[in-house]
Motif scaffolding. Structure first.
Motif, PDB file in Angstrom:
ATOM      1  N   LYS A 148       0.824  -1.215   0.000  1.00  0.00           N
ATOM      2  CA  LYS A 148       0.000   0.000   0.000  1.00  0.00           C
ATOM      3  C   LYS A 148       0.853   1.258   0.000  1.00  0.00           C
ATOM      4  N   ASP A 149       1.960   1.256   0.761  1.00  0.00           N
ATOM      5  CA  ASP A 149       2.817   2.451   0.851  1.00  0.00           C
ATOM      6  C   ASP A 149       4.267   2.023   0.657  1.00  0.00           C
ATOM      7  N   PRO A 150       4.690   1.774  -0.589  1.00  0.00           N
ATOM      8  CA  PRO A 150       6.048   1.266  -0.825  1.00  0.00           C
ATOM      9  C   PRO A 150       7.148   2.252  -0.459  1.00  0.00           C
ATOM     10  N   GLU A 151       6.841   3.544  -0.423  1.00  0.00           N
ATOM     11  CA  GLU A 151       7.873   4.516  -0.059  1.00  0.00           C
ATOM     12  C   GLU A 151       8.190   4.442   1.432  1.00  0.00           C
ATOM     13  N   ALA A 152       7.196   4.183   2.261  1.00  0.00           N
ATOM     14  CA  ALA A 152       7.422   4.119   3.702  1.00  0.00           C
ATOM     15  C   ALA A 152       8.081   2.812   4.111  1.00  0.00           C
ATOM     16  N   THR A 153       7.697   1.705   3.472  1.00  0.00           N
ATOM     17  CA  THR A 153       8.250   0.389   3.826  1.00  0.00           C
ATOM     18  C   THR A 153       8.673  -0.339   2.547  1.00  0.00           C
ATOM     19  N   PRO A 154       9.773   0.073   1.932  1.00  0.00           N
ATOM     20  CA  PRO A 154      10.150  -0.496   0.625  1.00  0.00           C
ATOM     21  C   PRO A 154      10.498  -1.977   0.681  1.00  0.00           C
ATOM     22  N   LEU A 155      11.176  -2.432   1.744  1.00  0.00           N
ATOM     23  CA  LEU A 155      11.567  -3.839   1.804  1.00  0.00           C
ATOM     24  C   LEU A 155      10.353  -4.742   1.997  1.00  0.00           C
ATOM     25  N   LEU A 156       9.440  -4.338   2.881  1.00  0.00           N
ATOM     26  CA  LEU A 156       8.233  -5.131   3.071  1.00  0.00           C
ATOM     27  C   LEU A 156       7.346  -5.079   1.830  1.00  0.00           C
ATOM     28  N   ALA A 157       7.360  -3.959   1.136  1.00  0.00           N
ATOM     29  CA  ALA A 157       6.592  -3.875  -0.112  1.00  0.00           C
ATOM     30  C   ALA A 157       7.157  -4.847  -1.149  1.00  0.00           C
ATOM     31  N   GLN A 158       8.485  -4.933  -1.211  1.00  0.00           N
ATOM     32  CA  GLN A 158       9.108  -5.891  -2.125  1.00  0.00           C
ATOM     33  C   GLN A 158       8.749  -7.323  -1.743  1.00  0.00           C
ATOM     34  N   LEU A 159       8.748  -7.608  -0.435  1.00  0.00           N
ATOM     35  CA  LEU A 159       8.351  -8.940   0.022  1.00  0.00           C
ATOM     36  C   LEU A 159       6.877  -9.187  -0.288  1.00  0.00           C
ATOM     37  N   GLY A 160       6.056  -8.138  -0.138  1.00  0.00           N
ATOM     38  CA  GLY A 160       4.635  -8.278  -0.432  1.00  0.00           C
ATOM     39  C   GLY A 160       4.378  -8.597  -1.894  1.00  0.00           C
ATOM     40  N   ARG A 161       5.204  -8.022  -2.773  1.00  0.00           N
ATOM     41  CA  ARG A 161       5.018  -8.310  -4.204  1.00  0.00           C
ATOM     42  C   ARG A 161       5.372  -9.752  -4.549  1.00  0.00           C
ATOM     43  N   SER A 162       6.160 -10.411  -3.690  1.00  0.00           N
ATOM     44  CA  SER A 162       6.469 -11.818  -3.941  1.00  0.00           C
ATOM     45  C   SER A 162       5.358 -12.747  -3.467  1.00  0.00           C
ATOM     46  N   LEU A 163       4.360 -12.205  -2.777  1.00  0.00           N
ATOM     47  CA  LEU A 163       3.203 -12.993  -2.361  1.00  0.00           C
ATOM     48  C   LEU A 163       2.227 -13.084  -3.537  1.00  0.00           C
ATOM     49  N   GLY A 164       1.898 -14.288  -3.923  1.00  0.00           N
ATOM     50  CA  GLY A 164       1.015 -14.461  -5.076  1.00  0.00           C
ATOM     51  C   GLY A 164      -0.454 -14.266  -4.717  1.00  0.00           C
ATOM     52  N   THR A 165      -1.254 -14.025  -5.733  1.00  0.00           N
ATOM     53  CA  THR A 165      -2.704 -13.960  -5.574  1.00  0.00           C
ATOM     54  C   THR A 165      -3.312 -15.069  -6.428  1.00  0.00           C
ATOM     55  N   PHE A 166      -4.130 -15.890  -5.816  1.00  0.00           N
ATOM     56  CA  PHE A 166      -4.699 -17.072  -6.481  1.00  0.00           C
ATOM     57  C   PHE A 166      -6.215 -17.083  -6.263  1.00  0.00           C
ATOM     58  N   GLN A 167      -6.868 -16.012  -6.700  1.00  0.00           N
ATOM     59  CA  GLN A 167      -8.287 -15.845  -6.430  1.00  0.00           C
ATOM     60  C   GLN A 167      -9.137 -16.906  -7.129  1.00  0.00           C
ATOM     61  N   LYS A 168      -8.707 -17.379  -8.301  1.00  0.00           N
ATOM     62  CA  LYS A 168      -9.483 -18.418  -8.981  1.00  0.00           C
ATOM     63  C   LYS A 168      -9.495 -19.705  -8.166  1.00  0.00           C
ATOM     64  N   ILE A 169      -8.338 -20.058  -7.614  1.00  0.00           N
ATOM     65  CA  ILE A 169      -8.279 -21.262  -6.781  1.00  0.00           C
ATOM     66  C   ILE A 169      -9.105 -21.062  -5.515  1.00  0.00           C
ATOM     67  N   GLU A 170      -8.971 -19.874  -4.901  1.00  0.00           N
ATOM     68  CA  GLU A 170      -9.753 -19.579  -3.695  1.00  0.00           C
ATOM     69  C   GLU A 170     -11.252 -19.699  -3.984  1.00  0.00           C
ATOM     70  N   SER A 171     -11.678 -19.075  -5.078  1.00  0.00           N
ATOM     71  CA  SER A 171     -13.103 -19.060  -5.404  1.00  0.00           C
ATOM     72  C   SER A 171     -13.624 -20.460  -5.691  1.00  0.00           C
ATOM     73  N   GLU A 172     -12.818 -21.263  -6.394  1.00  0.00           N
ATOM     74  CA  GLU A 172     -13.270 -22.602  -6.750  1.00  0.00           C
ATOM     75  C   GLU A 172     -13.382 -23.490  -5.515  1.00  0.00           C
ATOM     76  N   ILE A 173     -12.405 -23.368  -4.598  1.00  0.00           N
ATOM     77  CA  ILE A 173     -12.488 -24.147  -3.358  1.00  0.00           C
ATOM     78  C   ILE A 173     -13.683 -23.691  -2.531  1.00  0.00           C
ATOM     79  N   GLU A 174     -13.898 -22.388  -2.459  1.00  0.00           N
ATOM     80  CA  GLU A 174     -15.031 -21.855  -1.698  1.00  0.00           C
ATOM     81  C   GLU A 174     -16.353 -22.321  -2.306  1.00  0.00           C
ATOM     82  N   ARG A 175     -16.411 -22.452  -3.626  1.00  0.00           N
ATOM     83  CA  ARG A 175     -17.632 -22.885  -4.284  1.00  0.00           C
ATOM     84  C   ARG A 175     -17.928 -24.365  -4.019  1.00  0.00           C
TER      85      ARG A 175
END
Length: 842
Positions: A148-175
């Motif tokens: 959300k604020d890469p200028e304030a926390t650049p290292l955590l922002a970089q780590l956050g970008r390495s976290l994947g988003t798998f909404q299709k898998i989430e949605s299918e399991i939830e269904r």
């Protein structure tokens, strides 16, 4: 000599085949910034410095199994870049925690075994799929927070970008999977159809069984009117003697043999149908689970990277929470082997902990600490060593801001806590084995911590051996902190460049240690005083004092006097430090208040500026409307007078508001004239006499000369060239020229002749305000017409075109203007307007 062969990877994927001497200790390996290969960390050091106990504290702040495993693997490292990033990541996490934003670590599970199952082609169970969905959802939420604020926390922002988003898998399991861990009917059309038929068939089965139980035909045959399950089949308990009369299949019998469990013949077909539907249902459920598992397997690489990032993030958050709970700070890394701990506390001590200040590597490389037992010497050793290891493990340390810690390739510790209370030859040998290892492997990138160096043997031999060891380590450039009770070592450290004495403070009045470390002053063991405090008979104490070496008594007395002076100086420094800290807090507070005041002032100025612009805009609009009315009306009619008065009021109010907001500094600025010009226009002496009709005056704020025609109360009617205007009386200043009555009537020919003599056919309006330019133009055209001059040139310049547009708007409705145009480019082009006038005949 036997050697261990270690195949050690280099940073860039190359390899290095190294040989290290065989020792009795175990080692942990990690990359080194000094050699580019894996450095060695002594497990004995980790044990005696109780690094594992700090890790145990850290475990209490982890959120999931992933973080716990990371903590279990945590060990000091020597790569400067890794340590710098690790410390900065903890600082950024603490920033988020202190800001109240938080880092949502809930919902994370250790799904690594589940990913292995998916990789092997096995399908996951519904509960396991729910764990995968929960973890992927947590990853998605964390990514949004950290980026959300890469200028304030650049290292955590970089780590956050390495976290994947798998909404299709989430949605299918939830269904497909309910929160109870069951595959829902709507997971597929086939499953919905099978389960619908299964419910109908089951209902028919129950109805048929209930009818049999209630039937009078079977009442005497049935042992008990209930329906039970045997081997997945619906059965009724039948008396054993009636089993032939009760048509059906026997699936079981009671232990006594009196009851047999029979499936009625008339429901066997329904039971077979139910069983068949159950098999089909199981197959469809397995197909759905396998399909969901395959979706996960298809993203196995990104999901694995995400899990690894979540594990690292949990470790960072655990470090941050531990640091907040222990009031820790981020240490500064020192590249020159210097340690400077400010108000450091041992993290494993409970209750009131006395902070210590420790320096090493700046002016001296060997620090020799003396003082009484239980005075804090060993705690100082452990504090220096443990805080160094924590820093090298990427943890904040319990010390004040400004603390510096060096990164060492090797850290050795020989702490006496592990030794027997009774000093014996075997204990001395144990000490010596560890010290020998230190001497063999120490270099300029080594930190050595030695407790009670040379103890456990004859004092003279032990002191001599300790001197030799310290001198050898000093020559190698090793950073050493050692403790001792030997008086000879104090004198040795005093005489050796690169060595420094230190002592733990002892309160002579209370006969108790204060646990403060004083660098530069050797300490006394205070053995006789401590024995007296513990209850030793007075006679023995007195005898001991008499037997104490006469040569050392004055020296010990000197030590105590120096210690007392040092204590007083330390108290003074502490008071000064507190005063400086309070002063710094005040400075920061006033700086914040000043910044807030400046921001508020800027906001007020911006609002005022906007208001000024709005008022001036409205004034210009009203002025233009008034001038238009003035041009359209008869020059001597009633509408003309009203328009002139309206124009005067609008321009006066705009100018007054401008003067108040701009706050001119001098009287000349208030009059909007240069000081010398203002002095020529009016006289202070003349201003004392009241203004009368016929007086020559200067009209403020227009700075135009005119003649007073009439005075009515606090208003005056003034003739300024061709413009007649009603203005406030207090806005008039008497001109320097002498008063004069209204001029006598003259003929038009006389006026024309007078005008012609000094009249120029060119008028310059550039750099004038709009109102001033229009008044000047109006007077100039009247004078030109009376002088009989036509055409005339109006120089307004190009600029933004605003002044040219105002001039042309005026000329459209101006009386006695035949035409106007731009001359050719060589004569001024769009920066000049040529006006043809209807001149007056003489």
């Amino acid at each position: 000599m036997r050697v261990n062969h270690l195949f050690l990877p280099l940073r860039r994927g190359a390899a290095f085949y190294a040989e290290f001497p065989k020792t009795d200790s175990k080692w942990k390996c990690f990359p080194s910034p000094y050699f580019g290969i894996m450095a060695l960390m002594d497990e004995h050091t980790l044990k005696v410095l109780e690094f594992d106990k700090v890790k145990e504290q850290l475990r209490g702040y982890a959120s999931c199994r992933l973080g716990l495993d990371q903590i279990d693997q945590l060990t000091p490292r020597t790569e400067i870049r890794w340590i710098t990033n690790a410390l900065a990541e903890v600082t950024e996490a603490r920033k988020l925690l202190s800001a109240g934003k938080g880092i949502p670590m809930g919902g994370i599970h250790d799904i690594r075994p589940l990913l292995q199952k998916a990789a092997l082609g096995m399908f996951l169970q519904p509960a396991e799929l729910l764990d995968v969905r929960s973890t992927l959802g947590a990853s998605r939420r964390l990514r949004a927070v950290l980026t959300k604020d890469p200028e304030a926390t650049p290292l955590l922002a970089q780590l956050g970008r390495s976290l994947g988003t798998f909404q299709k898998i989430e949605s299918e399991i939830e269904r497909c999977i309910s929160e109870k861990g069951e595959v829902v009917d709507d997971a597929s059309q086939e499953l919905a159809r099978i389960r619908s038929r299964l419910r109908i068939t089951h209902s028919r089965m129950v109805d048929r069984l209930n009818a049999i139980i209630r039937s009078p035909q079977y009442r005497n045959m049935i042992q008990e009117p209930v329906v039970t399950m045997r081997d997945g089949r619906y059965c009724i308990p039948v008396k054993s003697e009636h089993r032939r009369e009760f048509k059906g299949l026997i699936h079981d019998q009671s232990s006594s043999g009196a009851t047999v469990f029979m499936e009625p013949a008339e429901v066997v077909e329904l039971g077979n149908e139910i069983r068949e539907l159950q098999i089909r249902e199981s197959e469809e459920v397995e197909r759905i689970l396998r399909e969901l598992t395959n979706r996960i397997a298809a993203e196995l690489g990104p999901i694995t990277e995400t899990v690894n990032a979540l594990a690292k993030l949990d470790l960072i958050c655990a470090k941050a929470r531990w640091a907040e709970a222990n009031n820790a700070c981020e240490p500064q890394l020192d590249m020159r082997g210097r340690i400077d701990l400010v108000r450091a506390r041992h993290p494993l001590l409970e209750g009131h902990v006395v902070p210590i200040d420790v320096r090493l590597g700046d002016g001296f490389n060997v620090l020799l600490i003396t003082g009484p037992n239980t005075g804090g010497k060993t705690v100082t050793l452990k504090t220096v060593g443990l805080l160094t290891l924590m820093t090298m493990a990427g943890m904040h340390i319990p010390a004040d801001e400004g603390s510096r810690v060096a990164v060492f390739s090797k850290v050795f510790a020989d702490i006496g806590d592990e030794q027997s209370i009774q000093q014996s030859l075997s204990t001395f040998s144990s000490h010596m084995r560890q010290v020998i290892k230190i001497v063999k492997e120490a270099d300029s990138h080594t930190l050595a911590l030695i407790d009670e160096i040379g103890a456990g043997t004859d004092p003279e031999e032990g002191a001599a051996l300790a001197k030799a060891i310290l001198k050898e380590l000093l020559d190698r450039g090793t950073r050493v902190v050692a403790t001792t009770h030997y008086g000879e070592l104090k004198e040795f450290a005093y005489s050796q460049p690169g060595m420094e004495n230190a002592s733990v403070e002892f309160d002579e009045e209370s006969l108790r240690p204060t646990y403060r470390l004083m660098i530069g002053i050797p300490g006394s063991s205070h053995a006789i005083n401590i024995a007296a405090r513990l209850g030793m008979p007075e006679g023995i104490i007195q005898s001991a004092k008499e037997m104490f070496s006469p040569d050392r008594a004055p020296l010990e007395e000197m030590y105590r006097a120096i210690e007392e002076d040092r204590r007083a100086a330390a108290l003074g420094r502490e008071s000064a430090r507190k005063a400086l800290a309070e002063l710094e807090q005040l400075r920061k507070r006033y700086a914040q208040e000043l910044e807030a005041l400046r921001a508020k002032r800027a906001a007020v100025a911006a609002a005022a500026s906007a208001q000024v612009r709005e008022i001036v805009r409205k004034a210009q609009e009203e002025a233009e409307a008034a001038l238009a009315q003035l041009r359209r009306a008869s020059r001597e009619g009633r509408e003309t007078e009203e328009a002139r008065e309206r124009l005067s009021r609008v321009l006066r109010e705009a100018e007054e508001f401008r003067r108040q907001t701009e706050e001119p500094e001098t009287e000349a600025e208030q009059l909007a004239l240069p000081a010398d010009e203002a002095a020529e226009v009016y006289s202070e002496d003349a201003a004392e006499a009241p203004i009368q009709p016929g007086d020559a005056v200067v009209v403020s704020p227009y700075q135009r000369e005119g003649v007073v025609l009439r005075i009515d109360g606090d208003k005056a009617e003034v003739q300024m060239g061709a413009v007649r205007m009603t203005v406030p009386l207090d806005s008039l200043r008497r001109a320097r020229q002498s008063s004069k009555k209204a001029p006598p009537a003259v003929s038009l020919s006389q006026i024309t002749l007078a005008k012609t003599q000094n009249f120029s056919n060119e008028l310059h309006l550039r750099a004038m305000r709009a109102d001033e330019a229009l008044l000047t133009l109006d007077k100039y055209l009247d004078d030109a017409r009376l002088a009989g001059v036509s055409p005339v040139r109006i120089v307004h310049g190009r600029g933004t075109g605003i002044l040219r547009r105002l001039v042309w708007e005026y000329l459209k409705d101006a009386p006695n203007v035949k035409s106007f145009r731009h001359p050719p480019p060589e004569e001024g082009g769009e920066g000049v307007t040529v006006v043809e006038l209807a001149v007056c005949e003489p």
